[in-house]
Design a protein around this motif. Sequence first.
Motif, PDB file in Angstrom:
ATOM      1  N   UNK A 160       5.119 -15.300   9.164  1.00  0.00           N
ATOM      2  CA  UNK A 160       6.461 -15.137   8.015  1.00  0.00           C
ATOM      3  C   UNK A 160       7.057 -15.806   7.130  1.00  0.00           C
ATOM      4  N   UNK A 161       7.286 -17.501   7.175  1.00  0.00           N
ATOM      5  CA  UNK A 161       6.767 -18.841   6.139  1.00  0.00           C
ATOM      6  C   UNK A 161       5.929 -18.316   4.882  1.00  0.00           C
ATOM      7  N   UNK A 162       5.017 -18.168   5.262  1.00  0.00           N
ATOM      8  CA  UNK A 162       4.144 -18.298   4.392  1.00  0.00           C
ATOM      9  C   UNK A 162       4.428 -17.020   2.954  1.00  0.00           C
ATOM     10  N   UNK A 163       4.736 -15.988   3.057  1.00  0.00           N
ATOM     11  CA  UNK A 163       5.467 -15.475   2.330  1.00  0.00           C
ATOM     12  C   UNK A 163       6.606 -15.678   1.428  1.00  0.00           C
ATOM     13  N   UNK A 164       6.726 -16.994   1.383  1.00  0.00           N
ATOM     14  CA  UNK A 164       7.711 -18.010   0.790  1.00  0.00           C
ATOM     15  C   UNK A 164       7.453 -18.961   0.543  1.00  0.00           C
ATOM     16  N   UNK A 198       1.619 -10.476   6.542  1.00  0.00           N
ATOM     17  CA  UNK A 198       2.765  -9.922   7.076  1.00  0.00           C
ATOM     18  C   UNK A 198       2.080  -8.351   7.938  1.00  0.00           C
ATOM     19  N   UNK A 199       0.681  -8.325   7.620  1.00  0.00           N
ATOM     20  CA  UNK A 199      -0.344  -7.651   8.763  1.00  0.00           C
ATOM     21  C   UNK A 199      -0.766  -8.755  10.260  1.00  0.00           C
ATOM     22  N   UNK A 225      12.839  -6.392   2.366  1.00  0.00           N
ATOM     23  CA  UNK A 225      11.329  -5.499   1.616  1.00  0.00           C
ATOM     24  C   UNK A 225       9.949  -5.798   3.238  1.00  0.00           C
ATOM     25  N   UNK A 226      10.118  -6.713   2.990  1.00  0.00           N
ATOM     26  CA  UNK A 226       8.839  -7.615   4.136  1.00  0.00           C
ATOM     27  C   UNK A 226       9.285  -7.344   5.361  1.00  0.00           C
ATOM     28  N   UNK A 227      10.722  -7.180   6.015  1.00  0.00           N
ATOM     29  CA  UNK A 227      10.930  -7.387   7.333  1.00  0.00           C
ATOM     30  C   UNK A 227      10.534  -5.425   7.615  1.00  0.00           C
ATOM     31  N   UNK A 228      10.538  -4.627   7.047  1.00  0.00           N
ATOM     32  CA  UNK A 228      10.585  -3.546   7.351  1.00  0.00           C
ATOM     33  C   UNK A 228       8.942  -3.344   7.100  1.00  0.00           C
ATOM     34  N   UNK A 229       8.715  -3.706   6.243  1.00  0.00           N
ATOM     35  CA  UNK A 229       7.263  -3.761   5.978  1.00  0.00           C
ATOM     36  C   UNK A 229       6.728  -3.678   7.284  1.00  0.00           C
ATOM     37  N   UNK A 234      -1.405  -6.567  -6.142  1.00  0.00           N
ATOM     38  CA  UNK A 234      -1.168  -8.038  -6.764  1.00  0.00           C
ATOM     39  C   UNK A 234      -0.853  -8.479  -5.623  1.00  0.00           C
ATOM     40  N   UNK A 235       0.252  -7.379  -4.316  1.00  0.00           N
ATOM     41  CA  UNK A 235       0.648  -8.447  -3.771  1.00  0.00           C
ATOM     42  C   UNK A 235       0.065  -8.547  -2.003  1.00  0.00           C
TER      43      UNK A 235
END
Length: 130
Positions: A114-118, A68-69, A1-5, A60-61
């Motif tokens: 890309x690593x940050x959200x993980x 991502x932005x 979902x993150x990659x698509x966004x 919240x996300x």
Amino acid sequence: ADAVFWLHATTAYIALRVSLELLFPTNIRGYTAQQYIVTLLHQAALLPLCLISWVAGLLPEAPVVVYLLTGAYLASDSLVNYTPVSGVVAGAERKPAFSWSVHAHHVLTVVLCALGPNLPGPLVAEGAIC
């Protein structure tokens, strides 16, 4: 979902940059008008809106969205302004730009975004606020 966004956001930033370039084909101190406009939109409008929405509990996300932005913003900048595409965008009147150092900075930052959200929860928020 993150990659698509991220892909959708990158595409939107590219479309915005090319549209602005067509509307405002000028350079200001070595940068195109679209670079200034998109930078201000991203840093002075979208990121604060994400923060306010997060603090208000509406998004919240938001920390993940910030990563991502920001990655999409930098990827679009590299693709539109610092590759052979910049020659098409700049047209015949202006010299296209290419910079390995800009690409290196952007690629590293996109990887970090890309690593940050993980990261573990508190670190995601801390990184997004920084």
